[in-house]
Scaffold this motif. Structure first.
Motif, short mmCIF file in Angstrom:
data_model
loop_
_atom_site.label_atom_id
_atom_site.label_comp_id
_atom_site.label_asym_id
_atom_site.label_seq_id
_atom_site.Cartn_x
_atom_site.Cartn_y
_atom_site.Cartn_z
N CYS A 75 5.66 67.51 88.65
CA CYS A 75 6.56 66.51 87.83
C CYS A 75 6.45 65.96 86.20
O CYS A 75 5.06 65.35 86.68
CB CYS A 75 7.14 65.18 88.90
SG CYS A 75 8.45 64.28 88.42
N GLU A 77 7.65 63.53 85.21
CA GLU A 77 8.23 61.50 85.28
C GLU A 77 7.06 61.07 85.89
O GLU A 77 6.52 60.26 85.58
CB GLU A 77 9.83 61.83 86.12
CG GLU A 77 11.21 62.01 85.83
CD GLU A 77 11.13 61.28 84.29
OE1 GLU A 77 11.13 59.75 84.15
OE2 GLU A 77 11.10 61.25 82.87
N CYS A 78 6.42 61.56 87.04
CA CYS A 78 5.46 60.81 87.90
C CYS A 78 4.13 61.55 88.21
O CYS A 78 3.16 60.71 87.91
CB CYS A 78 5.97 60.19 88.73
SG CYS A 78 6.57 61.52 89.84
N ASN A 80 3.71 64.30 89.59
CA ASN A 80 3.12 65.07 90.81
C ASN A 80 2.94 66.30 90.71
O ASN A 80 3.17 65.86 89.57
CB ASN A 80 4.48 64.74 91.56
CG ASN A 80 3.77 64.36 93.34
OD1 ASN A 80 3.67 64.34 93.64
ND2 ASN A 80 5.32 64.36 94.04
N CYS A 108 11.69 65.92 93.31
CA CYS A 108 10.12 65.43 93.51
C CYS A 108 10.21 64.47 94.45
O CYS A 108 11.09 63.51 94.15
CB CYS A 108 9.53 64.35 92.04
SG CYS A 108 8.36 63.76 91.75
N CYS A 111 9.28 60.30 92.72
CA CYS A 111 10.05 59.92 91.83
C CYS A 111 11.71 60.36 91.97
O CYS A 111 12.35 59.80 91.83
CB CYS A 111 9.78 59.62 91.27
SG CYS A 111 9.93 61.08 89.71
N ALA A 113 12.95 62.44 90.46
CA ALA A 113 13.60 63.61 90.04
C ALA A 113 13.37 64.96 89.81
O ALA A 113 13.18 65.28 90.98
CB ALA A 113 12.00 62.70 88.69
ZN LIG Z 1 8.30 62.69 90.38
#
Ligand SMILES: [Zn+2]
Length: 144
Positions: A75, A77-78, A80, A108, A111, A113
């Motif tokens: 991911c 974004e976070c 992961n 995800c 988060c 996403a």
């Molecule tokens: Zn994420």
């Protein structure tokens, strides 16, 4: 006439209307699966319960890219990350879409996403889109 036993008790109200039953552990264990599969709300199921796994398997079976099937997801974004999304316990990503064209999408669970993996002949393009709540219906000039 059914006789009540310690394993179950049928319940009736004052008018004799059936209310249901109390089950002992053994009786409950006997019918639990049937009751849950019939009456438990789908939302209670694990997030991976509604993955389009057949679509994914079809893609794997018809794999004609120049590299082996990839099982990793990350991911953007976070942060992961997994090396094999299907094997995580608990799961970090759920499959949301897969098609024979090579597009595979995940959500995800860290988060929410959306991660899209586009498979091309020689390479994979990965894109992360931050979670966006469903746009609420806009108040566009209401008559007044
Ligand atoms: Zn994420």
């Amino acid at each position: 006439m059914i006789q009540n036993t310690p394993e179950f008790q049928e319940l009736f109200d004052a008018k004799g209307q059936a209310l249901g039953a109390l089950l002992g552990p053994e009786a409950w264990a006997h019918v639990r699966e049937a009751v849950l599969s019939r009456f438990a709300p789908a939302e209670a199921a694990a997030p991976e319960a509604c993955e389009p796994m057949q679509d994914w398997r079809d893609l794997v079976q018809n794999w004609d890219f120049k590299y082996p099937v990839d099982h990793d997801v990350a991911c953007g974004e976070c942060g992961n990350i997994t090396g094999a999304w299907e094997l995580d316990e608990p799961r970090k990503f759920v499959l949301t879409a897969a098609n024979l064209g090579g597009l595979v999408a995940f959500r995800c669970l860290g988060c929410q996403a959306k991660i899209m993996k586009r498979h091309f002949k020689d390479s994979i393009k990965v894109e992360t889109r931050p979670f966006q709540p469903e746009k609420s219906v806009r108040n566009l000039g209401r008559g007044e």
